[in-house]
Design an enzyme around this catalytic site. Structure first.
Site, PDB file in Angstrom:
ATOM      1  NE  ARG A  63      17.327  14.489 -64.631  1.00 36.83           N
ATOM      2  CZ  ARG A  63      17.223  13.410 -65.407  1.00 36.83           C
ATOM      3  NH1 ARG A  63      17.137  13.540 -66.708  1.00 36.83           N
ATOM      4  NH2 ARG A  63      17.205  12.206 -64.869  1.00 36.83           N
TER       5      ARG A  63
ATOM      6  NE  ARG B 224      20.702  14.981 -74.145  1.00 34.13           N
ATOM      7  CZ  ARG B 224      21.041  13.712 -73.998  1.00 34.13           C
ATOM      8  NH1 ARG B 224      20.617  13.052 -72.932  1.00 34.13           N
ATOM      9  NH2 ARG B 224      21.781  13.112 -74.889  1.00 34.13           N
TER      10      ARG B 224
ATOM     11  CB  SER C 178      22.706   5.663 -73.190  1.00 38.56           C
ATOM     12  OG  SER C 178      21.666   5.157 -73.951  1.00 38.56           O
TER      13      SER C 178
ATOM     14  CD  GLU D 167      21.227   6.530 -68.923  1.00 34.34           C
ATOM     15  OE1 GLU D 167      20.107   6.391 -68.386  1.00 34.34           O
ATOM     16  OE2 GLU D 167      21.397   6.851 -70.091  1.00 34.34           O
TER      17      GLU D 167
ATOM     18  NE  ARG E 120      23.973  12.300 -65.868  1.00 39.18           N
ATOM     19  CZ  ARG E 120      22.800  11.810 -66.278  1.00 39.18           C
ATOM     20  NH1 ARG E 120      22.706  10.550 -66.668  1.00 39.18           N
ATOM     21  NH2 ARG E 120      21.733  12.589 -66.300  1.00 39.18           N
TER      22      ARG E 120
END
Length: 421
Positions: free
Chosen positions: A273, A258, A350, A347, A388
């Site tokens: 991130r 990403r 998801s 988070e 993460r």
RNA sequence: GGAGAGAUGACCGAGUGGUCGAAGGUGCAUGAUUGGAAAUCAUGUGUACCGGCAACGGUACCGAGGGUUCGAAUCCCUCUCUCUCCGCCA
């Protein structure tokens, strides 16, 4: 993508979805394009019908009549040649707009703008009370030699990292734990392509909006996936599935990429991130039945929760508000793990339902037992995203001396070790 | 990277300019026959879009896109994919 008929008949609901999902789209423009598209189509088809009629007539016609017919056919062809680009143009405009129409959130989804409007639905485990000042994952990992920061950022750019030693081992252990959990729960493990054509990104709804979020391999017109959901759903593109094959349950294992284009300067510290990460993703295709999909949605959520339980990480589940939802999602639950270093739930998972949104775009259909041809529903949820997940894992299990006690479930995957020091 | 072969409906497979949405076979569905089944026979059996309450009508689709022609599955161009061989390679 939605059914244009549905859009016509439920324009107000779709407009509300556009507003609530905070998208920039003029539905009136789409409806106008739709009208123009249909009018032009009708006109063009009338011309074509006459063309076909003449083409059938000409070989049968007596010699004297032929020139007249051929002349008319030539004229018709000129008309058609004028109409075709017109139709192609309006069709293109129509398609482009259609790709930007969001699916309508389910009624239970809270309307809201940002994270703050998500509604917590449950909380599991208690954030640990430390009798010492807890360190964050950056400090812990650096001290234990689990990660390299500087060299990767020198040769690979910002947000780069390298897991090393126990860091790399721990990642593999966590991924493998997730894989085994999902296999046990009836999902089929897949390691799919991470480089895909544009159509896969379009088909799953990540393009055209969001194109700047993906890495492009321009020499070959390929894109790096941001989640294996893209590949797993696309695995069935252009297919007609027999209903008895459903539900199809996949556990995808892949690297994800990403650009984090919209997040410049955000969360730059540590592993929260990053541009490249490993993810075990859950994907389901099922019959288009709300009750069935509902059950599977919670099954996916349950799988993720089971993994967090094995990792002994406190978490909460929130239902995302409209402003936090993706284009195609009809409902999304976020699982947020407790991260002592951030002193917050953040988070890590998801869980999304898409209705037929992705199936339509990907041209995946199901033949029901009564012969009806319909679009299946798709759902997905994270099982584990690493690094993460290492953040709550390490931060929650740290000891005052900076060592880490491993949760029991992880011990076999770490060659019997119970702590990292 | 080089050379060659190919892509037709659920599947196999025919089809080199009009009668082809597409022969034939297989499969599938329905019916007949049968005590029941098999076999046999008959009929039917793609998708999308547009119009229509519907019946139905129209248009498009023979890998994709473009071209030639009054007319293209069929001729021409470009691309994609698959297979085989050679080269390189984890």
């Amino acid at each position: 993508m939605l059914d244009i008929q549905f859009i016509r008949q439920n324009a107000d609901a779709v407009k509300a979805a556009i507003r609530n999902k905070r998208l920039d789209l003029d539905l009136g423009e789409l409806l106008a394009a739709d009208k123009q598209r249909r009018e032009t189509t009708t006109l063009l088809e009338q011309k074509r019908a006459r063309k076909n009629e003449l083409a059938a007539l000409i070989p049968k016609a007596i010699k004297d009549d032929r020139p007249k017919l051929v002349d008319e056919a030539k004229q018709i062809r000129t008309d058609i040649e004028q109409l075709e680009p017109q139709l192609a143009e309006v069709q293109r405009r129509f398609q482009d707009l259609m790709l930007r129409v969001p699916s309508v959130p389910r009624p239970e989804v809270p309307i809201g703008a940002g994270e703050g409007d998500n509604v917590e639905v449950k909380r599991v485990g208690e954030p640990r009370k430390f009798d010492f000042a807890p360190k964050d994952h950056v400090e812990l990992m650096t001290k234990l030699g689990m990660v390299e920061w500087e060299a990767p950022r020198k040769f690979a750019g910002g947000r780069s990292y390298a897991l090393v030693g126990d860091g790399a081992l721990l990642e593999m252990a966590v991924l493998r734990l997730a894989v085994d959990t999902l296999i046990e729960r009836g999902m089929k493990l897949v390691t799919p392509p991470v480089m895909v054509r544009e159509r896969a990104m379009m088909g799953t709804g990540y393009f055209p909006i969001g194109k700047d979020e993906a890495y492009a391999i321009t020499a070959d017109d390929l894109f790096l996936i941001g989640t294996s959901e893209v590949s797993l759903v696309s695995m069935h593109c252009d297919e007609t599935l027999e209903a008895d094959r459903l539900p199809i349950k996949y556990a995808g294992s892949s690297l994800c990429f990403r650009r984090e284009a919209g997040a410049a300067g955000k969360d730059t510290r540590g592993l929260y991130r990053v541009h490249q990460f490993n993810k075990i993703e859950q994907v389901i295709l099922c019959v288009p039945d709300e009750a069935v999909a509902e059950k599977l949605h919670y099954e996916l959520l349950g799988n993720a929760e089971a993994i967090l339980a094995e990792l002994e990480v406190p978490y909460r589940v929130a239902i995302a508000c409209t402003g936090e939802m993706g284009l195609g999602q009809t409902r999304k639950h976020e699982v947020e793990s407790w991260m002592p270093g951030r002193n917050a739930y953040s988070e890590t998972h998801s869980c999304s339902s898409f209705g037929e949104f992705q199936a339509r775009r990907s041209n995946i259909r199901v033949r029901l037992s009564d012969g009806a041809l319909v679009y299946p529903f798709t759902l997905n949820n994270t099982a584990i995203a690493s690094p993460r997940i290492l953040i709550p894992l390490l931060e929650n299990h740290q000891q005052s001396d900076g060592s880490i006690t491993l949760p029991r479930a992880l011990v076999p995957y770490m060659n019997g070790r119970t702590r990292l020091a």
